[in-house]
Design an enzyme around this catalytic site. Structure first.
Site, mmCIF file in Angstrom:
data_model
loop_
_atom_site.group_PDB
_atom_site.id
_atom_site.type_symbol
_atom_site.label_atom_id
_atom_site.label_comp_id
_atom_site.label_asym_id
_atom_site.label_seq_id
_atom_site.Cartn_x
_atom_site.Cartn_y
_atom_site.Cartn_z
ATOM 1 N N ASP A 134 25.574 29.381 67.009
ATOM 2 C CA ASP A 134 24.260 29.829 67.499
ATOM 3 C C ASP A 134 24.375 30.596 68.819
ATOM 4 O O ASP A 134 25.060 30.165 69.755
ATOM 5 C CB ASP A 134 23.350 28.620 67.732
ATOM 6 C CG ASP A 134 22.939 27.942 66.440
ATOM 7 O OD1 ASP A 134 23.430 28.337 65.372
ATOM 8 O OD2 ASP A 134 22.114 27.010 66.518
ATOM 9 N N ASP A 173 20.264 27.061 55.998
ATOM 10 C CA ASP A 173 21.208 26.543 56.988
ATOM 11 C C ASP A 173 22.317 25.713 56.331
ATOM 12 O O ASP A 173 22.376 25.582 55.098
ATOM 13 C CB ASP A 173 20.418 25.721 58.021
ATOM 14 C CG ASP A 173 20.970 25.870 59.426
ATOM 15 O OD1 ASP A 173 22.183 26.065 59.575
ATOM 16 O OD2 ASP A 173 20.179 25.763 60.383
HETATM 17 C C1 GLA Z 1 21.024 25.693 63.232
HETATM 18 C C2 GLA Z 1 20.867 27.198 63.062
HETATM 19 C C3 GLA Z 1 19.839 27.709 64.062
HETATM 20 C C4 GLA Z 1 18.509 27.009 63.847
HETATM 21 C C5 GLA Z 1 18.696 25.503 63.944
HETATM 22 C C6 GLA Z 1 17.452 24.741 63.534
HETATM 23 O O1 GLA Z 1 21.569 25.381 64.464
HETATM 24 O O2 GLA Z 1 22.085 27.841 63.212
HETATM 25 O O3 GLA Z 1 19.674 29.108 63.940
HETATM 26 O O4 GLA Z 1 18.000 27.356 62.586
HETATM 27 O O5 GLA Z 1 19.756 25.058 63.101
HETATM 28 O O6 GLA Z 1 17.628 23.363 63.573
#
Ligand code: GLA
Length: 455
Positions: free
Chosen positions: A208, A149
């Site tokens: 996301d 991430d």
């Molecule tokens: C980010 C990522 C998500 C998930 C969250 C976890 O937002 O883009 O896909 O992994 O972190 O905290």
């Protein structure tokens, strides 16, 4: 050893772009991830029962193989005395190595999560500056996949900062000697599609996803990188200009599948699954696989649609967007067959006549052809289709036609779409794309019977 050594050993040329060559993700990876259903509420039982469900439901037989533990798996307060990450003993009393062994025994692979930052997005310890140590630990546990991430980047948010942070982990994974699929999750920051291929096996190109068809959300910009609660149409429209940046070994990641979430209609789920497959995004499920119904399974296991992803079709490109209608296409490697996808993001069913000039753009030879058209969700076959095709596309739905010429066809013309397995765009008026190279074709070919791809 296949994966040992970085630098020139790990790089190869794919369609003119240097791509990570760790032998993984030659086709878009498939699997399941904890985050969208469970968030931080995970434990070894969550992972094990999901893995068992993937096996028992038969999803494993369709290629869904990675079971990925997302954020919140480690002790939140910090590392141990040796500086190692520690699996939270209250969630994973038997440790991750034990869990990995169980998942492997089911015939599946296991993934884990960290961030190229000081902390993960949920504020757990992360891997910036600890890449070698963490990669070595994961390899010792038998980890097969890393989702990496972008939270808490310590101010290294420029393109070069991103490249440095993500390359450090690539090199650390490589030096373990274990094949570990490397999934970058930097949300499209610094146009990752322009530099991700030599570094990772896939790269998130947007914020996301949420299980919403097209509602705007203040958390998710209409253009640009990052954000949360992004709708299916938001991500799809962002992906449209960059689809051909993906190819074997490195794919645009449109984020996890939201198939199986009840706030999407069946048609919305089919449209979403079709487009994620055709654009060759990783197909990582996010629903609760222990509670799925037969309609969800039927979508996720549709072999015709899975073939758009795992077969030899080119990465889909968008031919046009006109109001609520979009037309996308994929080519077969021999440039004989076409996939034509028409999607309707509007609020009502639409019947429309698509002239062949809108499909075979600037290609009078193909426009004049006669085709057998198979709609891939219904398997309905239309024979001797000539000049145009009239179709009905349901509200928030998709029509997917496979066009196969009924007779001989000349390939001595431009297609304007890219061929499978390359990051180049084919072709001039005297060439046709074939398997990543440009081949002079001036004769008339008889269309061969296309073999169904088994994967
Ligand atoms: C980010 C990522 C998500 C998930 C969250 C976890 O937002 O883009 O896909 O992994 O972190 O905290």
């Amino acid at each position: 050893m296949l994966f040992k050594g970085v630098g020139l050993g790990v790089l190869s040329f794919v369609g003119g772009v240097t791509a990570l060559n760790n032998g993984l993700a030659r086709k878009p990876q498939m699997g399941w991830n904890t985050w969208n259903t469970f968030g931080c509420n995970i434990n070894q039982q969550t992972i094990l029962t999901a893995a068992q469900a993937i096996k028992n439901s038969g999803l494993i037989d369709y290629g869904y193989e990675y079971v990925v533990i997302d954020d919140c798996w480690s002790v939140k307060s910090g590392r141990d005395g040796q500086g190692n990450l520690v699996a939270d003993p209250s969630k994973f009393p038997n440790g991750i190595k034990w869990l990995a062994d169980q998942v492997h025994a089911l015939g599946l692979k296991i993934g884990i999560y960290s961030s190229a930052g000081t902390l993960t997005c949920a504020s757990y310890p992360a891997s910036l500056g600890r890449e070698q140590q963490d990669a070595k630990l994961w390899a010792s546990w038998g980890i097969d996949y890393l989702k990496y991430d972008n939270c808490n980047d310590a101010g290294q948010s420029s393109q070069q900062g991103n490249i440095n942070r993500y390359t450090a982990m690539r090199d650390a994974l490589s030096s373990t000697g274990r094949p570990i699929l490397y999934s970058l999750c930097n949300w499209g920051v610094a146009q990752v599609w322009n530099w991700g291929a030599p570094i990772g096996n896939s790269w998130r190109m947007s914020g996301d996803i949420t299980a919403n068809f097209d509602a705007a959300n203040n958390g998710c910009p209409a253009t640009g990188s990052g954000g949360y609660a992004c709708s299916i149409m938001n991500i799809l429209n962002k992906a449209a200009d960059i689809t051909t940046k993906g190819g074997p070994g490195g794919w645009n990641d449109l984020d996890m599948l939201v198939v199986g979430f009840s706030n999407l209609t069946p048609d919305e789920q089919k449209l979403h699954f079709t487009m994620w497959a055709a654009i060759k995004s990783p197909l990582i499920m996010g629903h609760d696989v222990t509670k799925q119904n037969s309609a969800t399974l039927a979508i996720l296991t549709n072999r015709n649609i899975l073939d758009l992803s795992q077969g030899t079709w080119s990465v889909a490109t968008r031919t046009y967007v006109r109001s609520n209608i979009q037309l996308w296409q994929q080519n077969s490697p021999d440039n004989i067959d076409r996939i034509v996808i028409v999607l309707n993001s509007g609020g009502g069913d639409q019947t429309l006549t698509v002239p062949f000039s809108d499909i075979f753009v600037n290609d009078s030879t193909r426009q004049a052809g006669t085709y057998t058209v198979t709609e891939l969700w219904t398997n309905s076959v239309s024979n001797s289709v000539k000049g145009q095709i009239t179709i009905t596309v349901k509200k928030h739905g998709v029509w997917v036609g496979k066009f196969h010429p009924s007779g001989a066809i000349s390939t001595s013309v431009s297609t304007g779409t890219s061929s499978a397995g390359t990051r180049t765009t084919a072709a001039t008026t005297t060439t046709a794309a074939s398997g990543g190279s440009q081949v002079k074709v001036s004769s008339t070919q008889t269309s061969p019977t296309r073999l169904q791809i088994i994967y």
